[in-house]
Scaffold this active site. Structure first.
Site, PDB file in Angstrom:
ATOM      1  N   PHE A 138       1.005  -1.239  -0.351  1.00 24.96           N
ATOM      2  CA  PHE A 138       0.346   0.147   0.195  1.00 24.96           C
ATOM      3  C   PHE A 138       0.798   1.353  -0.019  1.00 24.96           C
ATOM      4  CE2 PHE A 138      -2.343  -3.365   2.305  1.00 24.96           C
ATOM      5  CZ  PHE A 138      -3.352  -2.861   1.783  1.00 24.96           C
ATOM      6  N   ASP A 139       0.112   2.728  -1.122  1.00 30.10           N
ATOM      7  CA  ASP A 139       0.528   3.414  -0.417  1.00 30.10           C
ATOM      8  C   ASP A 139      -0.121   4.176   0.881  1.00 30.10           C
ATOM      9  OD1 ASP A 139       1.684   6.353  -1.926  1.00 30.10           O
ATOM     10  OD2 ASP A 139      -0.071   6.593  -2.204  1.00 30.10           O
ATOM     11  N   LEU A 140       1.178   5.443   1.203  1.00 33.64           N
ATOM     12  CA  LEU A 140      -0.122   5.319   2.399  1.00 33.64           C
ATOM     13  C   LEU A 140      -0.976   6.807   2.341  1.00 33.64           C
ATOM     14  CD1 LEU A 140       0.662   4.881   5.448  1.00 33.64           C
ATOM     15  CD2 LEU A 140       1.881   6.139   5.678  1.00 33.64           C
TER      16      LEU A 140
END
Length: 210
Positions: A6-8
């Site tokens: 996941f990106d944040l």
């Protein structure tokens, strides 16, 4: 087992208010004219040094970055919120996949934020800006996460909200899904990702059901 990275920012959390505050504070500290919130928002997702450079800072960028980080450290928890459905998405994803984070944020602050929201324990790895030489859109952060997790590329997905995430994933040779958020123009996102979902939960359910 499947792996989901996941990106944040713009994928799991919304730290827009904290980021804008940090930039306003830093420009004011150096008696520089603040370019405006809209200009900063266009650059969120890039490393801080590149953001400051694109905002017109051409000298002593490291000093600007350090002032920003010190400010962000103080305000980030109060001015960051989880995006709708993101906690539910992570819990659901953990039932059928191994999870990691790949972000251009500082790993130290990213971990503190995820602990604050009670989510850090769901992730095996967190790759931040200081963990790589080449941040997204370079594939290095994703490849490092895959290496540390001893994961299979063919079983790995990347979920993010910007073309930086999509390009990084494509170059790393993993599958990817774009999620909609204000940091990336939706038309651009559709050009970068064949699969675009409204949020991270919808993306997780898509992966689960294929």
């Amino acid at each position: 087992m499947r792996v989901i990275l996941f990106d944040l920012d713009g994928t799991i959390i919304d730290s827009t208010e904290a980021i804008l505050d940090g930039f306003r504070f830093t420009f004011e500290k150096f008696n520089k004219i603040y370019p405006g919130d809209d200009e900063v928002k266009k650059l969120i997702g890039l490393p801080l040094d590149i953001m400051f450079s694109k905002l017109g800072i051409d000298k002593n960028i490291d000093e600007f970055v350090n002032i920003y980080k010190n400010r962000y450290k103080v305000i980030s928890k109060d001015k960051t919120k989880l995006l709708p459905n993101s906690k539910e998405a992570i819990i659901e994803a953990s039932k059928f996949a191994r999870l990691g984070i790949v972000t251009t944020k500082t790993a130290l602050y990213s971990k503190e934020l995820l602990k604050h929201f009670g989510l850090m324990d769901y992730f095996e790895v967190l790759i931040g800006r200081e963990d790589v030489e080449n941040p997204k859109p370079h594939p290095e952060p994703i490849l490092k996460a895959i290496h540390l997790m001893n994961a299979n590329k063919e079983a790995t997905w990347m979920i993010g909200d910007t073309c930086l995430d999509m390009v990084s994933a494509k170059e790393a040779g993993v599958k990817y899904i774009g999620v909609k958020f204000e940091y990336e123009n939706e038309e651009n996102l559709h050009k970068c990702a064949e699969i675009v979902k409204k949020d991270v939960l919808e993306a997780i359910l898509y992966i689960k059901n294929i």
